[in-house]
Design a protein around this motif. Structure first.
Motif, PDB file in Angstrom:
ATOM      1  N   ALA A 224     -10.192 -11.703   7.073  1.00 44.63           N
ATOM      2  CA  ALA A 224      -9.596 -12.193   5.821  1.00 44.63           C
ATOM      3  C   ALA A 224     -10.344 -11.610   4.617  1.00 44.63           C
ATOM      4  CB  ALA A 224      -9.633 -13.710   5.783  1.00 44.63           C
ATOM      5  N   ALA A 225     -11.685 -11.550   4.730  1.00 46.22           N
ATOM      6  CA  ALA A 225     -12.476 -10.978   3.627  1.00 46.22           C
ATOM      7  C   ALA A 225     -12.117  -9.504   3.432  1.00 46.22           C
ATOM      8  CB  ALA A 225     -13.961 -11.138   3.911  1.00 46.22           C
ATOM      9  N   LEU A 226     -11.967  -8.794   4.576  1.00 47.47           N
ATOM     10  CA  LEU A 226     -11.613  -7.369   4.484  1.00 47.47           C
ATOM     11  C   LEU A 226     -10.211  -7.186   3.908  1.00 47.47           C
ATOM     12  CD1 LEU A 226     -13.089  -5.908   7.738  1.00 47.47           C
ATOM     13  CD2 LEU A 226     -13.403  -4.974   5.454  1.00 47.47           C
ATOM     14  N   LEU A 227      -9.321  -8.103   4.290  1.00 48.35           N
ATOM     15  CA  LEU A 227      -7.952  -8.040   3.775  1.00 48.35           C
ATOM     16  C   LEU A 227      -7.956  -8.214   2.255  1.00 48.35           C
ATOM     17  CD1 LEU A 227      -5.061  -7.800   4.877  1.00 48.35           C
ATOM     18  CD2 LEU A 227      -4.928 -10.273   4.809  1.00 48.35           C
ATOM     19  N   LEU A 228      -8.768  -9.163   1.806  1.00 47.13           N
ATOM     20  CA  LEU A 228      -8.880  -9.400   0.360  1.00 47.13           C
ATOM     21  C   LEU A 228      -9.407  -8.137  -0.336  1.00 47.13           C
ATOM     22  CD1 LEU A 228      -8.489 -11.699  -1.694  1.00 47.13           C
ATOM     23  CD2 LEU A 228     -10.931 -12.163  -1.482  1.00 47.13           C
ATOM     24  N   ALA A 229     -10.432  -7.525   0.302  1.00 51.23           N
ATOM     25  CA  ALA A 229     -10.997  -6.293  -0.277  1.00 51.23           C
ATOM     26  C   ALA A 229      -9.926  -5.205  -0.336  1.00 51.23           C
ATOM     27  CB  ALA A 229     -12.180  -5.835   0.561  1.00 51.23           C
ATOM     28  N   ALA A 230      -9.105  -5.132   0.731  1.00 56.83           N
ATOM     29  CA  ALA A 230      -8.036  -4.117   0.773  1.00 56.83           C
ATOM     30  C   ALA A 230      -7.043  -4.362  -0.361  1.00 56.83           C
ATOM     31  CB  ALA A 230      -7.326  -4.161   2.116  1.00 56.83           C
ATOM     32  N   LEU A 231      -6.705  -5.635  -0.580  1.00 54.71           N
ATOM     33  CA  LEU A 231      -5.723  -5.944  -1.627  1.00 54.71           C
ATOM     34  C   LEU A 231      -6.292  -5.650  -3.008  1.00 54.71           C
ATOM     35  CD1 LEU A 231      -4.103  -9.209  -0.239  1.00 54.71           C
ATOM     36  CD2 LEU A 231      -3.336  -6.862  -0.044  1.00 54.71           C
ATOM     37  N   VAL A 232      -7.587  -5.929  -3.186  1.00 46.46           N
ATOM     38  CA  VAL A 232      -8.221  -5.613  -4.476  1.00 46.46           C
ATOM     39  C   VAL A 232      -8.204  -4.101  -4.698  1.00 46.46           C
ATOM     40  CG1 VAL A 232     -10.434  -5.615  -5.698  1.00 46.46           C
ATOM     41  CG2 VAL A 232      -9.635  -7.698  -4.574  1.00 46.46           C
ATOM     42  N   THR A 233      -8.461  -3.346  -3.607  1.00 43.72           N
ATOM     43  CA  THR A 233      -8.445  -1.877  -3.728  1.00 43.72           C
ATOM     44  C   THR A 233      -7.050  -1.389  -4.098  1.00 43.72           C
ATOM     45  OG1 THR A 233     -10.010  -1.922  -1.902  1.00 43.72           O
ATOM     46  CG2 THR A 233      -9.233   0.232  -2.580  1.00 43.72           C
ATOM     47  N   ILE A 234      -6.037  -1.953  -3.450  1.00 37.36           N
ATOM     48  CA  ILE A 234      -4.661  -1.558  -3.780  1.00 37.36           C
ATOM     49  C   ILE A 234      -4.370  -1.877  -5.249  1.00 37.36           C
ATOM     50  CG2 ILE A 234      -2.221  -2.137  -3.381  1.00 37.36           C
ATOM     51  CD1 ILE A 234      -2.905  -2.423  -0.423  1.00 37.36           C
ATOM     52  N   GLY A 235      -4.801  -3.073  -5.680  1.00 41.89           N
ATOM     53  CA  GLY A 235      -4.609  -3.454  -7.077  1.00 41.89           C
ATOM     54  C   GLY A 235      -5.264  -2.460  -8.027  1.00 41.89           C
ATOM     55  N   SER A 236      -6.465  -1.984  -7.636  1.00 39.18           N
ATOM     56  CA  SER A 236      -7.175  -1.029  -8.495  1.00 39.18           C
ATOM     57  C   SER A 236      -6.425   0.295  -8.574  1.00 39.18           C
ATOM     58  CB  SER A 236      -8.579  -0.769  -7.946  1.00 39.18           C
ATOM     59  OG  SER A 236      -9.280  -1.977  -7.901  1.00 39.18           O
TER      60      SER A 236
ATOM     61  N   ALA B 264      -0.159  -7.518  -4.311  1.00 37.36           N
ATOM     62  CA  ALA B 264      -1.391  -7.091  -5.013  1.00 37.36           C
ATOM     63  C   ALA B 264      -1.025  -6.212  -6.204  1.00 37.36           C
ATOM     64  CB  ALA B 264      -2.303  -6.337  -4.052  1.00 37.36           C
ATOM     65  N   ALA B 265      -0.040  -5.329  -6.008  1.00 41.66           N
ATOM     66  CA  ALA B 265       0.396  -4.444  -7.085  1.00 41.66           C
ATOM     67  C   ALA B 265       1.030  -5.239  -8.224  1.00 41.66           C
ATOM     68  CB  ALA B 265       1.393  -3.421  -6.541  1.00 41.66           C
ATOM     69  N   ALA B 266       1.838  -6.234  -7.849  1.00 42.78           N
ATOM     70  CA  ALA B 266       2.489  -7.067  -8.879  1.00 42.78           C
ATOM     71  C   ALA B 266       1.432  -7.820  -9.685  1.00 42.78           C
ATOM     72  CB  ALA B 266       3.454  -8.041  -8.216  1.00 42.78           C
ATOM     73  N   ALA B 267       0.412  -8.322  -8.980  1.00 42.40           N
ATOM     74  CA  ALA B 267      -0.660  -9.047  -9.679  1.00 42.40           C
ATOM     75  C   ALA B 267      -1.392  -8.099 -10.631  1.00 42.40           C
ATOM     76  CB  ALA B 267      -1.629  -9.639  -8.661  1.00 42.40           C
ATOM     77  N   ALA B 268      -1.639  -6.866 -10.146  1.00 40.61           N
ATOM     78  CA  ALA B 268      -2.332  -5.883 -10.996  1.00 40.61           C
ATOM     79  C   ALA B 268      -1.488  -5.541 -12.220  1.00 40.61           C
ATOM     80  CB  ALA B 268      -2.624  -4.621 -10.185  1.00 40.61           C
ATOM     81  N   ALA B 269      -0.182  -5.374 -12.002  1.00 43.44           N
ATOM     82  CA  ALA B 269       0.718  -5.059 -13.123  1.00 43.44           C
ATOM     83  C   ALA B 269       0.765  -6.225 -14.105  1.00 43.44           C
ATOM     84  CB  ALA B 269       2.117  -4.758 -12.597  1.00 43.44           C
ATOM     85  N   GLY B 270       0.777  -7.440 -13.564  1.00 45.15           N
ATOM     86  CA  GLY B 270       0.789  -8.632 -14.418  1.00 45.15           C
ATOM     87  C   GLY B 270      -0.445  -8.688 -15.293  1.00 45.15           C
ATOM     88  N   ARG B 271      -1.593  -8.300 -14.705  1.00 46.67           N
ATOM     89  CA  ARG B 271      -2.840  -8.331 -15.488  1.00 46.67           C
ATOM     90  C   ARG B 271      -2.862  -7.231 -16.542  1.00 46.67           C
ATOM     91  NH1 ARG B 271      -7.657  -8.896 -11.271  1.00 46.67           N
ATOM     92  NH2 ARG B 271      -8.890  -8.689 -13.130  1.00 46.67           N
ATOM     93  N   ARG B 272      -2.036  -6.200 -16.332  1.00 45.06           N
ATOM     94  CA  ARG B 272      -1.926  -5.154 -17.347  1.00 45.06           C
ATOM     95  C   ARG B 272      -0.843  -5.512 -18.381  1.00 45.06           C
ATOM     96  NH1 ARG B 272      -6.171  -3.533 -16.545  1.00 45.06           N
ATOM     97  NH2 ARG B 272      -6.914  -1.444 -16.094  1.00 45.06           N
ATOM     98  N   GLY B 273      -0.261  -6.704 -18.201  1.00 50.53           N
ATOM     99  CA  GLY B 273       0.649  -7.222 -19.226  1.00 50.53           C
ATOM    100  C   GLY B 273       2.070  -6.734 -19.146  1.00 50.53           C
ATOM    101  N   TRP B 274       2.500  -6.210 -18.023  1.00 52.08           N
ATOM    102  CA  TRP B 274       3.930  -5.863 -17.940  1.00 52.08           C
ATOM    103  C   TRP B 274       4.471  -6.171 -16.552  1.00 52.08           C
ATOM    104  CZ3 TRP B 274       5.408  -1.457 -15.015  1.00 52.08           C
ATOM    105  CH2 TRP B 274       4.361  -0.614 -14.692  1.00 52.08           C
ATOM    106  N   SER B 275       4.887  -7.411 -16.441  1.00 50.89           N
ATOM    107  CA  SER B 275       5.470  -7.849 -15.179  1.00 50.89           C
ATOM    108  C   SER B 275       6.973  -7.631 -15.182  1.00 50.89           C
ATOM    109  CB  SER B 275       5.165  -9.323 -14.958  1.00 50.89           C
ATOM    110  OG  SER B 275       5.575 -10.055 -16.075  1.00 50.89           O
TER     111      SER B 275
END
Lengths: 301, 222
Positions: free
Chosen positions: A181-193, A289-300
């Motif tokens: 689960a920790a690795l999965l979270l890391a993977a999702l953070v990487t995808i977000g980046s 993860a991508a949607a969350a990253a886009a949301g944090r960049r202010g364009w969902s």
């Protein structure tokens, strides 16, 4: 071609182009997701093997009630009947001292004639009780019933160590799943980046697409598809790696002294449908993860 | 085509970026919006593209009330508007041709029609021979002509230009003005925001003058 297929093709084309701009970051995301899914798939497979092995061993486990020397035959019969009446018992078998010795000889032929060595038969008579099912409370009640009887000298139950093994296996599984689960979270953070980097690269392009009235699918779609592609590719790689690792472990086990155990543990692999489900999970998680990253960049959208 | 009805936009009370602005522009008009820096010209254009929404009053564009429009309808509404910016906003890593065709691709134009339209607008601004060059190889005037071609490519009914000659010398500015007049003559409504007095003099069109967010004058063509 009507507008929808053209839009979908454009979304996929832009997503692939975005990935092509930063191949290393993309590969890193895929690798992180692959390791996480590899762990999930491997432990899924291993836990199936452990459960199957445990069930088979538990099925064979018996309560051995050793009888006192010179125990009265009537008392032994009464004990056998009491155990049968208690319920949850598949079979109660009487084992004479002679049969116990014969079984020992069959198991350990190299030890020669124990009777000659010790000047007599060292084995006591016993009642061999095979419980029905694996309910620990019911088995414990049977053990207590036997211990309390005056004809019984001692009681041995094989499942004690099996249950300890099962608890250890459970703890290891939970630990491994927490790691996955920790690795999965890391993977999702990487995808977000990766997605955030892609968005930064094309900030002007996105602003332009919005002002000319490009559909939201074209503006936001590539972001989600990029995440989904990375997630699915990573998950698929993880599933394939886990399948390959299982086959290697299973295939080489015949040469190992623990061949039986290894074969039992790695007997069950992921079915194609389960592998596909994991890949789908990777795609959905990547898109999220991508949607969350886009949301944090202010364009969902 | 454009109707402002007492449109007011207040970012931080009590300072209004636009205050009670009312005017109408028909589909056959070419109009200049002028005023000093900070008068509200860009704010007014951003309201027409619905990047900004008035805090009170109404803005209607091409029959759509932008204060009541649903979010999902905004892209569709924007397809009837072309926008030209002072800083051109060309994509540096794309060729001239791709700068135009990528907009049409995003709007799901079929490939053959897209190619034909791209070729036609490039010919129209006189830069078809530079189709495969990158924007940085062009002069400022040429880059603005490409930006105009890109804005016109989706065949908008309304063209907005925000200080389109702000980065150009007078000669290039007049060339760009001539292009806008031609676009207008071909049937597109043009709204040009500029504070360039020479350009306004030469344009000889209706002029809306903003001052401190208010519509100070609405002058007919001279």
């Amino acid at each position: 071609m009507t507008a929808w297929p053209r839009t979908a093709a454009e979304v996929v084309r832009v997503a692939a182009s975005d990935l092509g701009r930063r191949p290393l970051a993309g590969l890193l995301s895929v690798a992180a997701m692959a390791v996480a899914i590899f762990l999930v798939a491997s432990f899924w497979s291993l836990s199936h093997g452990v459960r199957g092995t445990w069930a088979r061993l538990a099925e064979q486990a018996v309560i051995e009630i050793y009888l006192k020397d010179g125990a009265d035959a009537g008392a032994v019969d009464a004990l056998a009947e009491a155990i049968e009446r208690a319920g949850g018992v598949r079979r109660v078998e009487r084992v004479s001292p002679e049969r116990a010795l014969a079984e020992f000889r069959a198991l350990y032929p190299d030890l020669g004639d124990l009777r000659d060595l010790l000047g007599g038969n060292p084995f006591p008579g016993s009642l061999r009780v095979q419980p029905e099912g694996a309910d620990p409370a019911r088995v414990a009640a049977l053990v207590e019933l036997a211990k309390a009887n005056s004809a019984a000298d001692s009681v041995r139950y094989d499942r004690d160590w099996l249950e300890a093994l099962s608890r250890l296996g459970g703890a290891l599984s939970r630990f491994a799943l927490a790691g996955a689960a920790a690795l999965l979270l890391a993977a999702l953070v990487t995808i977000g980046s990766v997605v955030r980097l892609a968005l930064d690269d094309k900030r002007e392009e996105v602003a332009l697409l919005r002002i000319v009235g490009a559909p939201n699918a074209v503006v936001v779609g590539p972001v989600l598809v990029t995440g989904a592609m990375l997630g699915a590719a990573g998950a698929l790689a993880g599933v394939l790696a886990a399948s390959l690792a299982r086959q290697v472990a299973y295939g080489t086990s015949s040469a190992s002294p623990l061949a039986g155990l290894s074969e039992a543990l790695f007997a069950v692999g992921l079915s194609p449908a389960e592998g596909l489900a994991l890949a789908l999970f990777g795609a959905v998680a990547g898109a999220a993860a991508a949607a969350a990253a886009a949301g944090r960049r202010g364009w969902s959208g | 085509m454009i109707h402002f009805d007492q449109a007011t936009l207040i970012y931080r009370p009590p300072h209004a970026a636009l205050k009670d602005v009312s005017f109408s522009v028909t589909a056959s008009e070419m109009v200049v919006v002028t005023g000093p820096s900070g008068a509200g010209k860009s704010t007014l254009l951003s309201m027409i593209t619905r990047e900004l929404v008035p805090t009170s009053g109404r803005v209607v564009v091409a029959g759509r009330d932008l204060t009541a429009i649903r979010r999902a309808e905004i892209p569709l509404m924007r397809r009837s508007i072309g926008v030209v910016f002072q800083d051109f906003r060309l994509l540096r890593h794309r060729t001239i041709e791709d700068n135009i065709s990528f907009v049409l691709r995003a709007l799901a134009w079929p490939a053959a029609r897209r190619r034909e339209r791209t070729r036609r607008v490039l010919e129209w601004v006189g830069l078809a021979h530079r189709a495969n060059d990158l924007p940085e190889t062009l002069s400022g005037g040429e880059q603005q002509r490409i930006a105009i071609a890109r804005a016109l490519a989706p065949e908008p009914r309304l063209l907005l230009a925000d200080e389109p000659t702000g980065n150009l010398d007078p000669e290039r500015s007049f060339e760009i003005l001539a292009l806008f007049r031609e676009i207008h003559a071909r049937g597109t409504c043009v709204l040009l925001a500029t504070h360039d007095r020479m350009l306004i003099e030469r344009a000889k069109v209706r002029v809306l003058t903003l001052q401190a967010g208010r519509l100070a004058r609405d002058e007919a063509p001279r």
